[in-house]
Design an enzyme around this catalytic site. Structure first.
Site, PDB file in Angstrom:
ATOM      1  N   ASP A 204      37.050 -50.478  47.914  1.00  0.00           N
ATOM      2  CA  ASP A 204      35.750 -50.410  47.166  1.00  0.00           C
ATOM      3  C   ASP A 204      36.295 -51.027  45.966  1.00  0.00           C
ATOM      4  OD1 ASP A 204      33.275 -50.380  46.462  1.00  0.00           O
ATOM      5  OD2 ASP A 204      32.757 -48.610  47.199  1.00  0.00           O
TER       6      ASP A 204
HETATM    7  C1  BGC Z   1      30.041 -50.424  45.899  1.00  0.00           C
HETATM    8  C2  BGC Z   1      30.247 -51.137  47.411  1.00  0.00           C
HETATM    9  C3  BGC Z   1      29.987 -52.665  47.052  1.00  0.00           C
HETATM   10  C4  BGC Z   1      30.898 -52.964  45.801  1.00  0.00           C
HETATM   11  C5  BGC Z   1      30.996 -54.560  45.593  1.00  0.00           C
HETATM   12  C6  BGC Z   1      30.615 -50.944  44.858  1.00  0.00           C
HETATM   13  O1  BGC Z   1      30.413 -50.428  43.679  1.00  0.00           O
HETATM   14  O2  BGC Z   1      30.488 -48.957  46.039  1.00  0.00           O
HETATM   15  O3  BGC Z   1      29.311 -50.897  48.331  1.00  0.00           O
HETATM   16  O4  BGC Z   1      30.141 -53.366  48.126  1.00  0.00           O
HETATM   17  O5  BGC Z   1      30.603 -52.334  44.805  1.00  0.00           O
HETATM   18  O6  BGC Z   1      29.511 -54.960  44.874  1.00  0.00           O
END
Ligand code: BGC
Length: 744
Positions: free
Chosen positions: A262
């Site tokens: 993530d």
């Molecule tokens: C989120 C993800 C997301 C990623 C990219 C993170 O903060 O938890 O679900 O895909 O950001 O935007």
């Protein structure tokens, strides 16, 4: 003869020359693993390191020298996110980066229709392909543990079986476009409060029976090409590079794809090396170049890793494995010459969004058949509430979109009833008037300086003279509501909504409450409001889907994918105090431990066990027609673990409209060595029936439907003994049941 032979030899050698010019890794007729090994053998150490971490906010660099393309990721999961700057979160200000916004995943789950999940995935994948994305960051399948979780709207509810059945076709639909899904957030990211430093303490039974099944299905049945590691910690290691979770993923489930961190979820180089992380994204940096180094060079899987290799502290075996995983992903997506071209903003995508929305809307209550609206004789319909006019595709965090268009509930109803009924509007309350996320603005001016009293007075006055009052309220995508990075503070509706609803219900008996949310909310006035609809966040076609159900063009057929409790105190995660939610700070550290004290008793499993009455149970949803369930029958009343039992139940549409009902099969283990829920969902089927029509729904029960996870033996066990197959219209509406035995 001889001449001909010579010629053909020349032709052959020409062919050979042409073929030889195509390196094996680029030759799609060659087996995947051969191509992967070939590409790997041509790469320098530096190129390998480059391949496994980001080069921008959403892309990784590929291998430019070898013509191996960049990988472009995008959120996810409800539409294709607008472009941000290379190094920053700000909008790139493109004018061709809008999308069709599909309903949020809670709505998809509420359709209980795997065909809708395939349609969703296929349509979304087409938009991703057209926008030249290789990986969609979604779907999310974290289990609904508490109604306070700000991200529940991005997930598929409280039941692992339902989420598993819905995630698989979504993945297949997306990936049929040569676009990977990135199933998230693996694992145990069940709250947003302190998501980066929450250490989850959960027993193995709950882990295996409740929290992991949708991920396992995504891997083994959906064949997802990537998985996203979560932010939280489990057994004191961040989930992105967690030994235990990685062992389950790779060794127990045989995952062959790539694990993507993530954004900002990576915290440690050695753990990333050894615990299966393949691609690092979004590690907190200023995102800008400083000196000779790009910020990305300081990522855990960049220079720190390279240095460890150069200093002889680690070998390159793990690196090669990561490179293989990323190459395979690249060959399936960015470098796939056979992938379709996709499509954007198509009529088909809007139609899919509208249909999924209509199928997911849940009719929670409909006293005296108040709905559908009777629209004869120029009725006066009053719509009240901020959510009738507020754009909901902007906000909520990373799932925020730049929708090409979004129809509000008020506009949807006005369009549908033009020339048929008189639709008026009153604001009722002022909630959040901002409309901006990461630089995407709704362009709506929702400011209203009137006092709460003035707003109520206006709405009540209009309501007194209306034939119907439709209050459109609920939550929105602002921080502290259905939004990433923080949780809700309570179960109550925000702003002044309860007061407005009570005031309206007192003056007009024909009141409909339309709840826009991805979460359960408390409805203390539920007895006084005759009709209640749960409409989720429906994306571009929100207003059209809602109007279609209100007016009766579509007959509602959604069922709740999670329970609406009466109070927060009824919720298992909130029963055990702070240790269970939101967690307790460890002495001398910034880690917060959250213990899942309720274990496997999540959602209806808890309400069954504790005999707690809910506001609306899991699986509940009404229709404008009525269904009569016949008696359950089973083909035999004993089975061995190698056999199956077929359960049948006839169902008849006894009303005067075509409608669809989701028949649910739960299995009850009458006696077991380990504690088990009273019953668990093990099958469902949505059947469409004409008035008067009867269909017989059949389910097959095999040993997996009878098994529990034995934490001592670390194994799924189908324990011989007495079971019951239970046919139900919701977790609290059992129609009939039949006993059977699992023999040795
Ligand atoms: C989120 C993800 C997301 C990623 C990219 C993170 O903060 O938890 O679900 O895909 O950001 O935007």
């Amino acid at each position: 003869m001889r001449k001909i032979k010579l010629l053909s030899l020349a032709a052959l050698s020409m062919c050979l020359t042409v073929n030889a010019a195509v390196p094996v890794y680029q030759d799609e007729s060659k087996p995947m693993e051969q191509r992967v090994e070939d590409a790997l053998s041509r790469m320098t150490l530096q190129e390998k390191i480059n391949l496994i971490h980001a080069q921008s906010k959403f892309s990784s660099p590929g291998v430019p020298r070898l013509g191996i393309p960049e990988l472009w990721t995008t959120d996810g999961p409800h539409g294709i996110r607008p472009e941000v700057m290379w190094d920053e979160w700000d909008q790139a200000k493109w004018t061709n980066d809008s999308c069709v916004a599909f309903p949020a995943l809670t709505c998809l789950a509420a359709t209980w229709n795997p065909e809708m999940a395939y349609l969703y995935g296929k349509s979304l994948g087409e938009e991703a392909r057209f926008r030249e994305k290789d990986v969609v960051l979604g779907p999310g399948v974290n289990i609904y543990r508490t109604p306070l979780n700000g991200r529940n709207f991005e997930y598929m509810g409280e039941d692992p079986y339902l989420a598993s059945k819905m995630v698989v076709p979504y993945i297949k639909g997306v990936q049929s476009n040569g676009v990977a899904t990135c199933v998230k957030h693996y694992a145990l990211n069940n709250q947003e409060t302190r998501r980066h430093n929450t250490n989850v303490i959960v027993d193995d039974r709950a882990l295996y029976e409740i929290y992991l099944p949708p991920f396992k299905a995504a891997v083994q049945e959906g064949g997802t090409w990537t998985i996203m590691g979560a932010y939280d910690l489990y057994k004191d290691q961040h989930a992105c590079h967690n030994k235990y979770l990685n062992d389950i993923l790779r060794k127990e489930w045989g995952f062959k794809g790539a694990v993507i961190s993530d954004w900002g979820g990576t915290h440690d180089t050695p753990q990333s090396i050894y615990n299966g992380l393949d691609l690092e994204f979004g590690t907190w940096t200023d995102g800008l170049k400083s000196g000779a180094l790009s910020a990305y060079d300081t990522y855990y899987l960049a220079m720190p890793y390279l240095n460890m290799i150069k200093e002889g502290k680690v070998g390159t075996k793990e690196l090669d494995e990561k490179v293989r995983n990323v190459l395979r992903l690249t060959f399936l997506t960015a470098m796939n010459r056979n992938k379709p071209f996709g499509s954007l903003h198509s009529d088909e995508h809007y139609a899919a969004a509208k249909k999924i929305g209509e199928e997911g809307i849940v009719l929670l209550k409909n006293d005296n058949n108040l709905l559908p609206l009777k629209t004869d004789s120029n009725k006066k319909i009053l719509v009240v509430g901020e959510n009738a006019i507020k754009m909901m595709t902007v906000g909520g965090g990373s799932s925020s979109l730049k929708a090409q268009r979004e129809i509000s509930p008020l506009d949807g109803l006005k369009n549908r009833l033009k020339g048929i009924a008189d639709v008026d509007y009153a604001r009722g309350y002022v909630g959040d008037v901002t409309g901006e996320y990461n630089g995407v603005v709704t362009g709506q001016d929702l400011s209203d300086s009137r006092s709460a009293e003035e707003l109520i007075a206006e709405a009540v006055e209009k309501a007194e003279n209306a034939d119907y009052v439709i209050f459109v309220g609920g939550l929105n995508k602002s921080s502290g509501q259905d939004c990433e990075d923080s949780d809700r503070k309570g179960l109550e509706l925000p702003y002044n909504q309860n007061r407005v609803i009570e005031a309206l219900a007192a003056v007009n008996k024909n009141m409909v409450y339309v709840n826009v949310s991805g979460n359960a909310v408390a409805m203390p006035w539920a007895d006084d409001v005759p009709a209640i609809l749960q409409v989720w966040f429906l994306g571009s076609e929100a207003g059209n889907s809602i109007a279609s159900v209100l007016v009766g063009d579509a007959n509602p057929s959604g069922k709740l994918p999670f329970t609406f409790p009466k109070t927060l105190n009824d919720v298992p995660a909130h029963k055990f105090g702070e240790s269970s939610y939101p967690g307790i700070k460890r002495d001398g550290s910034d880690i917060w431990d959250v213990t899942y004290n309720e274990s496997i008793f999540v959602g209806y499993r808890w309400y069954d066990k504790e005999k707690v009455e809910t506001l609306f149970p899991f699986g509940h949803g009404l229709s404008y027609t009525t269904f009569e369930y016949g008696k359950i029958s089973i083909d035999k009343n004993e089975m061995t673990a190698d056999e199956t039992i077929t359960v049948s139940v006839p169902i008849t549409n006894t009303g005067d409209r075509t409608g669809a009902e989701t028949v649910q099969l739960y299995v009850r283990d009458k006696k077991s060595s380990l504690p088990r829920p009273d019953k668990e969902l093990k099958g469902f089927q949505k059947v469409s029936l004409q008035p008067g029509e009867t269909k017989t729904v059949k389910f097959t029960i095999d040993k997996t439907a009878l098994s529990y996870f034995d934490d001592k033996q670390h194994e799924w066990i189908a324990e011989p003994g007495d079971f019951e197959a239970v046919i139900a219209a919701s977790a609290a509406d059992i129609k009939s049941s039949a006993k059977f035995k699992l023999t040795e």
